[in-house]
Design a protein around this motif. Structure first.
Motif, PDB file in Angstrom:
ATOM      1  N   LEU A   1      13.914   5.517  -7.007  1.00  0.00           N
ATOM      2  CA  LEU A   1      14.227   4.097  -7.173  1.00  0.00           C
ATOM      3  C   LEU A   1      12.975   3.231  -6.976  1.00  0.00           C
ATOM      4  O   LEU A   1      12.721   2.294  -7.756  1.00  0.00           O
ATOM      5  N   LEU A   2      12.204   3.552  -5.946  1.00  0.00           N
ATOM      6  CA  LEU A   2      10.990   2.776  -5.693  1.00  0.00           C
ATOM      7  C   LEU A   2       9.970   2.964  -6.807  1.00  0.00           C
ATOM      8  O   LEU A   2       9.294   2.004  -7.218  1.00  0.00           O
ATOM      9  N   LYS A   3       9.876   4.182  -7.317  1.00  0.00           N
ATOM     10  CA  LYS A   3       8.936   4.440  -8.400  1.00  0.00           C
ATOM     11  C   LYS A   3       9.311   3.638  -9.641  1.00  0.00           C
ATOM     12  O   LYS A   3       8.444   3.069 -10.329  1.00  0.00           O
TER      13      LYS A   3
ATOM     14  N   PHE B   1       8.405  -0.117  -8.952  1.00  0.00           N
ATOM     15  CA  PHE B   1       6.982  -0.438  -9.058  1.00  0.00           C
ATOM     16  C   PHE B   1       6.456  -0.214 -10.479  1.00  0.00           C
ATOM     17  O   PHE B   1       5.529  -0.892 -10.910  1.00  0.00           O
ATOM     18  N   SER B   2       7.051   0.719 -11.213  1.00  0.00           N
ATOM     19  CA  SER B   2       6.640   0.943 -12.605  1.00  0.00           C
ATOM     20  C   SER B   2       6.947  -0.284 -13.456  1.00  0.00           C
ATOM     21  O   SER B   2       6.209  -0.598 -14.404  1.00  0.00           O
ATOM     22  N   TYR B   3       8.046  -0.964 -13.122  1.00  0.00           N
ATOM     23  CA  TYR B   3       8.421  -2.191 -13.834  1.00  0.00           C
ATOM     24  C   TYR B   3       7.312  -3.234 -13.689  1.00  0.00           C
ATOM     25  O   TYR B   3       6.879  -3.860 -14.672  1.00  0.00           O
ATOM     26  N   TRP B   4       6.832  -3.422 -12.461  1.00  0.00           N
ATOM     27  CA  TRP B   4       5.802  -4.424 -12.231  1.00  0.00           C
ATOM     28  C   TRP B   4       4.427  -3.968 -12.716  1.00  0.00           C
ATOM     29  O   TRP B   4       3.606  -4.800 -13.122  1.00  0.00           O
ATOM     30  N   LEU B   5       4.199  -2.671 -12.721  1.00  0.00           N
ATOM     31  CA  LEU B   5       2.940  -2.161 -13.263  1.00  0.00           C
ATOM     32  C   LEU B   5       2.869  -2.417 -14.761  1.00  0.00           C
ATOM     33  O   LEU B   5       1.815  -2.792 -15.298  1.00  0.00           O
ATOM     34  N   ALA B   6       3.989  -2.230 -15.457  1.00  0.00           N
ATOM     35  CA  ALA B   6       4.027  -2.456 -16.901  1.00  0.00           C
ATOM     36  C   ALA B   6       3.781  -3.918 -17.242  1.00  0.00           C
ATOM     37  O   ALA B   6       3.281  -4.240 -18.327  1.00  0.00           O
ATOM     38  N   ARG B   7       4.087  -4.810 -16.324  1.00  0.00           N
ATOM     39  CA  ARG B   7       3.868  -6.243 -16.536  1.00  0.00           C
ATOM     40  C   ARG B   7       2.576  -6.723 -15.893  1.00  0.00           C
ATOM     41  O   ARG B   7       2.339  -7.925 -15.753  1.00  0.00           O
ATOM     42  N   GLN B   8       1.771  -5.745 -15.481  1.00  0.00           N
ATOM     43  CA  GLN B   8       0.432  -5.991 -14.941  1.00  0.00           C
ATOM     44  C   GLN B   8       0.443  -6.912 -13.709  1.00  0.00           C
ATOM     45  O   GLN B   8      -0.482  -7.690 -13.470  1.00  0.00           O
ATOM     46  N   LYS B   9       1.507  -6.811 -12.938  1.00  0.00           N
ATOM     47  CA  LYS B   9       1.585  -7.570 -11.694  1.00  0.00           C
ATOM     48  C   LYS B   9       0.978  -6.798 -10.522  1.00  0.00           C
ATOM     49  O   LYS B   9       0.661  -7.391  -9.482  1.00  0.00           O
ATOM     50  N   ILE B  10       0.873  -5.471 -10.680  1.00  0.00           N
ATOM     51  CA  ILE B  10       0.199  -4.636  -9.692  1.00  0.00           C
ATOM     52  C   ILE B  10      -0.783  -3.732 -10.429  1.00  0.00           C
ATOM     53  O   ILE B  10      -0.608  -3.438 -11.634  1.00  0.00           O
ATOM     54  N   ALA B  11      -1.819  -3.293  -9.737  1.00  0.00           N
ATOM     55  CA  ALA B  11      -2.873  -2.511 -10.387  1.00  0.00           C
ATOM     56  C   ALA B  11      -2.551  -1.023 -10.447  1.00  0.00           C
ATOM     57  O   ALA B  11      -2.995  -0.326 -11.362  1.00  0.00           O
ATOM     58  N   ARG B  12      -1.781  -0.528  -9.481  1.00  0.00           N
ATOM     59  CA  ARG B  12      -1.464   0.906  -9.448  1.00  0.00           C
ATOM     60  C   ARG B  12      -0.132   1.118  -8.721  1.00  0.00           C
ATOM     61  O   ARG B  12       0.329   0.225  -7.985  1.00  0.00           O
ATOM     62  N   LEU B  13       0.440   2.282  -8.932  1.00  0.00           N
ATOM     63  CA  LEU B  13       1.695   2.619  -8.245  1.00  0.00           C
ATOM     64  C   LEU B  13       1.394   2.997  -6.798  1.00  0.00           C
ATOM     65  O   LEU B  13       0.655   3.958  -6.553  1.00  0.00           O
ATOM     66  N   PRO B  14       1.962   2.308  -5.837  1.00  0.00           N
ATOM     67  CA  PRO B  14       1.724   2.639  -4.426  1.00  0.00           C
ATOM     68  C   PRO B  14       2.674   3.722  -3.927  1.00  0.00           C
ATOM     69  O   PRO B  14       3.304   3.585  -2.869  1.00  0.00           O
TER      70      PRO B  14
ATOM     71  N   LYS C   1       0.827  -1.198   0.000  1.00  0.00           N
ATOM     72  CA  LYS C   1       0.000   0.000   0.000  1.00  0.00           C
ATOM     73  C   LYS C   1       0.868   1.258   0.000  1.00  0.00           C
ATOM     74  O   LYS C   1       2.044   1.223   0.347  1.00  0.00           O
ATOM     75  N   GLN C   2       0.253   2.374  -0.375  1.00  0.00           N
ATOM     76  CA  GLN C   2       0.965   3.642  -0.375  1.00  0.00           C
ATOM     77  C   GLN C   2       1.452   3.996   1.023  1.00  0.00           C
ATOM     78  O   GLN C   2       2.536   4.558   1.192  1.00  0.00           O
ATOM     79  N   SER C   3       0.668   3.654   2.023  1.00  0.00           N
ATOM     80  CA  SER C   3       1.065   3.940   3.410  1.00  0.00           C
ATOM     81  C   SER C   3       2.322   3.164   3.798  1.00  0.00           C
ATOM     82  O   SER C   3       3.145   3.642   4.579  1.00  0.00           O
ATOM     83  N   ASP C   4       2.468   1.947   3.247  1.00  0.00           N
ATOM     84  CA  ASP C   4       3.664   1.150   3.535  1.00  0.00           C
ATOM     85  C   ASP C   4       4.916   1.802   2.947  1.00  0.00           C
ATOM     86  O   ASP C   4       5.972   1.842   3.587  1.00  0.00           O
ATOM     87  N   VAL C   5       4.789   2.304   1.719  1.00  0.00           N
ATOM     88  CA  VAL C   5       5.923   2.970   1.075  1.00  0.00           C
ATOM     89  C   VAL C   5       6.277   4.249   1.828  1.00  0.00           C
ATOM     90  O   VAL C   5       7.455   4.559   2.049  1.00  0.00           O
ATOM     91  N   SER C   6       5.253   4.991   2.244  1.00  0.00           N
ATOM     92  CA  SER C   6       5.494   6.221   3.009  1.00  0.00           C
ATOM     93  C   SER C   6       6.204   5.923   4.316  1.00  0.00           C
ATOM     94  O   SER C   6       7.109   6.646   4.735  1.00  0.00           O
ATOM     95  N   ARG C   7       5.794   4.848   4.965  1.00  0.00           N
ATOM     96  CA  ARG C   7       6.419   4.470   6.234  1.00  0.00           C
ATOM     97  C   ARG C   7       7.896   4.113   6.030  1.00  0.00           C
ATOM     98  O   ARG C   7       8.747   4.468   6.841  1.00  0.00           O
ATOM     99  N   PHE C   8       8.191   3.451   4.920  1.00  0.00           N
ATOM    100  CA  PHE C   8       9.579   3.098   4.624  1.00  0.00           C
ATOM    101  C   PHE C   8      10.419   4.345   4.341  1.00  0.00           C
ATOM    102  O   PHE C   8      11.544   4.486   4.841  1.00  0.00           O
ATOM    103  N   LEU C   9       9.867   5.257   3.545  1.00  0.00           N
ATOM    104  CA  LEU C   9      10.610   6.467   3.180  1.00  0.00           C
ATOM    105  C   LEU C   9      10.838   7.383   4.369  1.00  0.00           C
ATOM    106  O   LEU C   9      11.838   8.106   4.425  1.00  0.00           O
ATOM    107  N   ASN C  10       9.918   7.380   5.313  1.00  0.00           N
ATOM    108  CA  ASN C  10       9.982   8.321   6.433  1.00  0.00           C
ATOM    109  C   ASN C  10      10.325   7.656   7.764  1.00  0.00           C
ATOM    110  O   ASN C  10      10.086   8.234   8.835  1.00  0.00           O
ATOM    111  N   CYS C  11      10.906   6.471   7.695  1.00  0.00           N
ATOM    112  CA  CYS C  11      11.204   5.754   8.945  1.00  0.00           C
ATOM    113  C   CYS C  11      12.264   6.462   9.770  1.00  0.00           C
ATOM    114  O   CYS C  11      12.332   6.297  10.978  1.00  0.00           O
ATOM    115  N   ARG C  12      13.102   7.268   9.115  1.00  0.00           N
ATOM    116  CA  ARG C  12      14.095   8.061   9.840  1.00  0.00           C
ATOM    117  C   ARG C  12      14.335   9.361   9.086  1.00  0.00           C
ATOM    118  O   ARG C  12      14.151   9.417   7.856  1.00  0.00           O
ATOM    119  N   PRO C  13      14.742  10.431   9.785  1.00  0.00           N
ATOM    120  CA  PRO C  13      15.004  11.709   9.104  1.00  0.00           C
ATOM    121  C   PRO C  13      16.146  11.563   8.096  1.00  0.00           C
ATOM    122  O   PRO C  13      17.189  11.002   8.405  1.00  0.00           O
TER     123      PRO C  13
END
Length: 257
Positions: free
Chosen positions: A26-28, A31-44, A2-14
Motif C-alpha cells: 500500500l505504501l509503495k 509513494f509511486s503515485y507521487w513519484l509519477a507526478r514528480q512530487k518526490i524524487a525517489r521511493l522511500p 525518508k526510507q528510515s521513517d517508512v521502516s520505522r512505521f512498518l516495524n513499530c510493532r510485531p
C-alpha cells in the motif's frame, strides 16, 4: 519522508508476514503515485521481506476433546445475546467432525439437501457444481430425528428465531465453548483451535483408520479429495505427516531396507 521513517512505521510493532507485506504494498503504491507526478524524487521504500514458507499446522482434536465440546456447550446459554441453542451447536460439531465439510457448507445446509432414504446429503455452498456425499447410518438417523419437525426449506443449522447463522457469529460461539472446555494448544502456534480444525481432524482420522485397517492409503487419498470437494489431489497429502501411523510405517520401512 525518508526510507528510515517508512521502516520505522512498518516495524513499530510485531506483525504477521502477510500483514507487513500488505502495508508495504500500500505504501509503495502511495509513494509511486507521487513519484509519477514528480512530487518526490525517489521511493522511500525499504526492501520487501522475503517470502516465507507457510507451515500447515492445524489443531487435531482428540475424541475426548470433541466429547467435551458437546458436553460443555449448554454452559454458555445463560448469555442473553446467544442465538445458538446447545442442540444446534452440538449438531454443527457432529456434522463437521463426521463429514469434514466446510463450516459454510454446514451453515448453508437445508433440510431439502438431505436424502434419508439413500443416506446422502448435497452440499452446494462452495463455488462450482454441487456435490453429494454419503453419510454414516448413525449420522443419517441423527439428522432424521432432528429434521422431522422442520420444513424442507429450513436451514438445518439455524438461530433460535429460525434464520441462518453467519460464520462470524458461530466462530465467536465456538471460541466461548472451547474456552470453558479448556482446549488450548500446547505447541508454539499462536492460533488457538478453530472450528474449521474439525475438518482437518476428520481427514487425519480417516488416514489413521486406513492404516489401522491396512488399506491402500495412496488409493484412498484421491477418494477423500473428491469427498472433501478438493480440486487438487496434492492438497490432501499434507495430512499424511499429521497421522502418527504414517510415521510408524516410514520407520518400519527404513528399518528393513
Amino acid at each position: 519522508m525518508k526510507q528510515s521513517d517508512v521502516s520505522r512505521f512498518l516495524n513499530c510493532r510485531p506483525t504477521e508476514r502477510s500483514t507487513w507485506a500488505h502495508k508495504h504494498a500500500l505504501l509503495k503504491a502511495f509513494f509511486s503515485y507521487w513519484l509519477a507526478r514528480q512530487k518526490i524524487a525517489r521511493l522511500p521504500m525499504p526492501n520487501a521481506r522475503p517470502a516465507g514458507a507457510r507451515v500447515f499446522s492445524p489443531y487435531i482434536f482428540s475424541r475426548s476433546e470433541v466429547a467435551t465440546l458437546l458436553r460443555k456447550c449448554p454452559e454458555i446459554q445463560g448469555r442473553k445475546l446467544s442465538q445458538v441453542t446447545p442442540d444446534t451447536f452440538q449438531l454443527l460439531v457432529i456434522l463437521l467432525y463426521s463429514t469434514g465439510m466446510q463450516v459454510n457448507e454446514a451453515l448453508s445446509l437445508r433440510v431439502s439437501d438431505l436424502d434419508f432414504k439413500n443416506a446422502v446429503m448435497t452440499l452446494s455452498a462452495r463455488a462450482g457444481s454441487a456435490r453429494t456425499i454419503p453419510i454414516t447410518r448413525q449420522l443419517n438417523a441423527h439428522l432424521q430425528r432432528t429434521a422431522h419437525t422442520m420444513s424442507q426449506d429450513e436451514f438445518l443449522i439455524q438461530t433460535k428465531r429460525g434464520s441462518s447463522i453467519s460464520i462470524q457469529r458461530i466462530d465467536i460461539h465456538f471460541r466461548r465453548v472451547r474456552a470453558i472446555s479448556g482446549i488450548v494448544r500446547s505447541d508454539s502456534n499462536k492460533y488457538q483451535p478453530l472450528l474449521r480444525d474439525l475438518r482437518h481432524t476428520f481427514a487425519v482420522n480417516r488416514i489413521c483408520d486406513w492404516y489401522r485397517k491396512k488399506q491402500n492409503v495412496e488409493l484412498m487419498l484421491p477418494r477423500m479429495a473428491s469427498y472433501l470437494g478438493l480440486r487438487t489431489f496434492p492438497i490432501v497429502e499434507k495430512y499424511l505427516p499429521l497421522a502418527p501411523a504414517h510415521f510408524r510405517r516410514q520407520v518400519r520401512y527404513l528399518a528393513f531396507h
